[in-house]
Design a protein around this motif. Structure first.
Motif, PDB file in Angstrom:
ATOM      1  N   GLY A 182     -15.372  17.558 -36.534  1.00  0.00           N
ATOM      2  CA  GLY A 182     -15.058  19.115 -36.777  1.00  0.00           C
ATOM      3  C   GLY A 182     -14.479  18.960 -34.811  1.00  0.00           C
ATOM      4  O   GLY A 182     -14.300  20.516 -34.662  1.00  0.00           O
ATOM      5  N   THR A 183     -14.288  18.229 -34.516  1.00  0.00           N
ATOM      6  CA  THR A 183     -14.570  18.146 -32.682  1.00  0.00           C
ATOM      7  C   THR A 183     -12.165  18.068 -32.726  1.00  0.00           C
ATOM      8  O   THR A 183     -11.998  16.697 -34.008  1.00  0.00           O
ATOM      9  CB  THR A 183     -14.852  17.209 -32.221  1.00  0.00           C
ATOM     10  OG1 THR A 183     -14.651  15.630 -32.666  1.00  0.00           O
ATOM     11  CG2 THR A 183     -16.033  17.437 -32.028  1.00  0.00           C
ATOM     12  N   GLU A 184     -11.451  18.599 -31.948  1.00  0.00           N
ATOM     13  CA  GLU A 184     -10.418  17.900 -31.542  1.00  0.00           C
ATOM     14  C   GLU A 184     -10.529  16.347 -31.004  1.00  0.00           C
ATOM     15  O   GLU A 184     -11.011  16.139 -29.834  1.00  0.00           O
ATOM     16  CB  GLU A 184      -9.933  19.009 -30.246  1.00  0.00           C
ATOM     17  CG  GLU A 184      -8.073  18.898 -29.894  1.00  0.00           C
ATOM     18  CD  GLU A 184      -7.446  19.955 -28.973  1.00  0.00           C
ATOM     19  OE1 GLU A 184      -8.245  21.311 -28.933  1.00  0.00           O
ATOM     20  OE2 GLU A 184      -6.899  19.634 -28.395  1.00  0.00           O
ATOM     21  N   PRO A 185      -9.527  15.550 -31.509  1.00  0.00           N
ATOM     22  CA  PRO A 185      -9.393  14.415 -30.808  1.00  0.00           C
ATOM     23  C   PRO A 185      -8.670  14.482 -29.271  1.00  0.00           C
ATOM     24  O   PRO A 185      -7.804  15.232 -28.858  1.00  0.00           O
ATOM     25  CB  PRO A 185      -8.048  13.793 -31.614  1.00  0.00           C
ATOM     26  CG  PRO A 185      -7.862  14.870 -32.623  1.00  0.00           C
ATOM     27  CD  PRO A 185      -8.411  15.854 -32.580  1.00  0.00           C
ATOM     28  N   GLN A 186      -9.117  12.929 -28.414  1.00  0.00           N
ATOM     29  CA  GLN A 186      -8.480  13.410 -27.480  1.00  0.00           C
ATOM     30  C   GLN A 186      -7.232  13.913 -26.934  1.00  0.00           C
ATOM     31  O   GLN A 186      -6.818  14.132 -26.184  1.00  0.00           O
ATOM     32  CB  GLN A 186      -9.236  11.731 -26.353  1.00  0.00           C
ATOM     33  CG  GLN A 186     -10.721  11.669 -26.333  1.00  0.00           C
ATOM     34  CD  GLN A 186     -10.353  10.620 -25.804  1.00  0.00           C
ATOM     35  OE1 GLN A 186      -9.729  10.040 -24.791  1.00  0.00           O
ATOM     36  NE2 GLN A 186     -11.885  10.331 -26.156  1.00  0.00           N
ATOM     37  N   THR A 187      -6.461  12.916 -27.897  1.00  0.00           N
ATOM     38  CA  THR A 187      -5.043  12.529 -28.026  1.00  0.00           C
ATOM     39  C   THR A 187      -4.030  13.408 -29.193  1.00  0.00           C
ATOM     40  O   THR A 187      -3.891  13.444 -29.469  1.00  0.00           O
ATOM     41  CB  THR A 187      -4.356  11.342 -27.703  1.00  0.00           C
ATOM     42  OG1 THR A 187      -4.890  10.316 -29.169  1.00  0.00           O
ATOM     43  CG2 THR A 187      -4.330  10.355 -26.787  1.00  0.00           C
TER      44      THR A 187
END
Ligand code: NAD
Ligand code: 89V
Length: 343
Positions: free
Chosen positions: A305-310
């Motif tokens: 549930g985390t935002e991907p780097q790109t």
């Protein structure tokens, strides 16, 4: 296992599908291409029985955790917005769209639908670039004040990707975008852009040489340069080379993945050669391993549930640098990134 579907079964999608087989925690259960021949060739090669000509029909019929879009840029906005409208998490190949206006609309559509959205911006996931970043993070060369990200080659990219010869924009939109993202990854976000471009190859429409200078918000200056008109003794395709100077030392990533860093303790030489995955082939293997790495990162981001780097949101800052480079080259003026990002 998260279940995904791939849209676009062309030249580069083969790397996606090989990688999906190796990714932990995900599988591709259906594919889509408007071209029947590509659908058959790729479906047979990867033994995928569920095949669709129409993306909307596929997204209605299949129960999916994510969709992976590997078509070319003109179709990206409609396909990303389609996935968002169905509440399906989406990865989209670079360049995310033909214009910054479209890219912003795609990010807004996914945010409104609360759908995770990642741009497949894979060059930062090459192991040599990751090793360089780790050395910088460990503080081995101190505070960075200058950097160069360079990609210079005379490789014939047009035989595999004929559309690259046809657009009014070429090297910055297709390849410089990766180098600009690497510059952001290593040196932080950019405040402004100065660029010069030219076309050397008379058989293509767009520019094949570009030199860009960026000021970064931490005070560093970088040069990002790319060329498909540079014949070298040993062809460098598709290596991205680095030169980085810091207050305590320097780092170089030279041709053939030779990584060197120097500080008060002396000089260290590291072989940063990428692994040759079992399905990969030289010289593409550094790009191919980065596809596996970014797809694994996407699955871990979805699971955690985390935002991907790109993410789409992050990639607007890379894509705006592309837009800024064309504006700067056309006018000879410095372009302020705030002006592009806030408009
Ligand atoms: P391609 O033309 O070979 O393949 C695109 C495929 O998408 C074609 O088979 C086409 O029929 C299909 N398609 C197009 N619109 C469609 C739609 N609406 N519905 C279903 N199918 C559709 O292109 P390619 O060379 O594989 O490039 C695809 C994307 O990958 C581009 O955006 C390119 O910039 C990018 N790319 C990225 C890397 C990288 O390292 N990240 C490398 C090469 C290409
Ligand atoms: O990565 C890419 O987008 C490719 C290539 C490396 C050939 O330029 O188009």
């Amino acid at each position: 296992m998260l279940k995904g579907a791939l849209i676009g079964c062309g030249f580069f999608a083969i790397n996606h599908l090989h990688s999906w087989r190796d990714v932990d925690g995900a599988e591709i259960i259906a594919i889509c291409d408007s071209n029947s021949e590509r659908l058959k060739v790729v479906g047979d090669q990867f033994d995928i029985a569920k095949r669709y000509h129409n993306a909307n029909e596929m997204l209605i019929a299949e129960k999916l955790d994510f969709v992976d879009i590997a078509t070319t840029a003109p179709s990206h906005r409609a396909l990303v917005e389609l996935a968002a409208s169905k509440g399906i998490a989406v990865i989209c190949q670079k360049p995310v769209a033909p214009t910054l206006h479209d890219a912003k609309a795609m990010v807004a559509a996914c945010a409104n639908a609360k759908v995770p959205f990642m741009v497949h911006e894979n060059f930062r996931w090459q192991s040599a670039i990751q090793k360089a970043k780790a050395i910088l993070n460990e503080g081995e060369i101190g505070e960075i004040f200058w950097g160069r990200v360079s990609f210079r080659s005379a490789y014939d990219v047009f035989s595999g990707q004929p559309y690259l010869a046809e657009g009014q924009r070429f090297i910055v939109e297709d390849l410089g975008i990766h180098a600009l993202d690497v510059a952001r990854f290593l040196f932080g976000d950019a405040l402004n852009m100065n660029a010069r471009m030219r076309r050397v190859n008379p058989n293509i429409k767009g520019e094949d040489v570009a030199t860009m200078m960026l000021d970064h918000s931490n005070g560093a200056t970088s040069i990002v340069d790319c060329s498909y008109a540079s014949k070298r003794e040993v062809e460098a395709f598709p290596e991205t080379l680095l030169e980085i100077d810091g207050t305590q030392g320097s780092l170089r990533l030279d041709q053939s993945y030779k990584l060197t860093f120097t500080n008060a303790k002396g000089t260290k030489h590291v072989d940063a050669s990428p692994p040759l995955l079992k399905w990969a082939s030289k010289p593409w293997h550094n790009i191919q391993e980065s596809v596996l790495n970014i797809q694994q990162h996407w699955i871990e981001s979805l699971r955690g549930g985390t935002e991907p780097q790109t993410s789409g949101r992050d990639n607007l800052k890379t894509f705006a640098l592309v837009e800024a480079a064309y504006q700067s080259a056309a006018t000879g003026q410095t372009v302020q990134m705030m002006d592009l990002l806030s408009s």
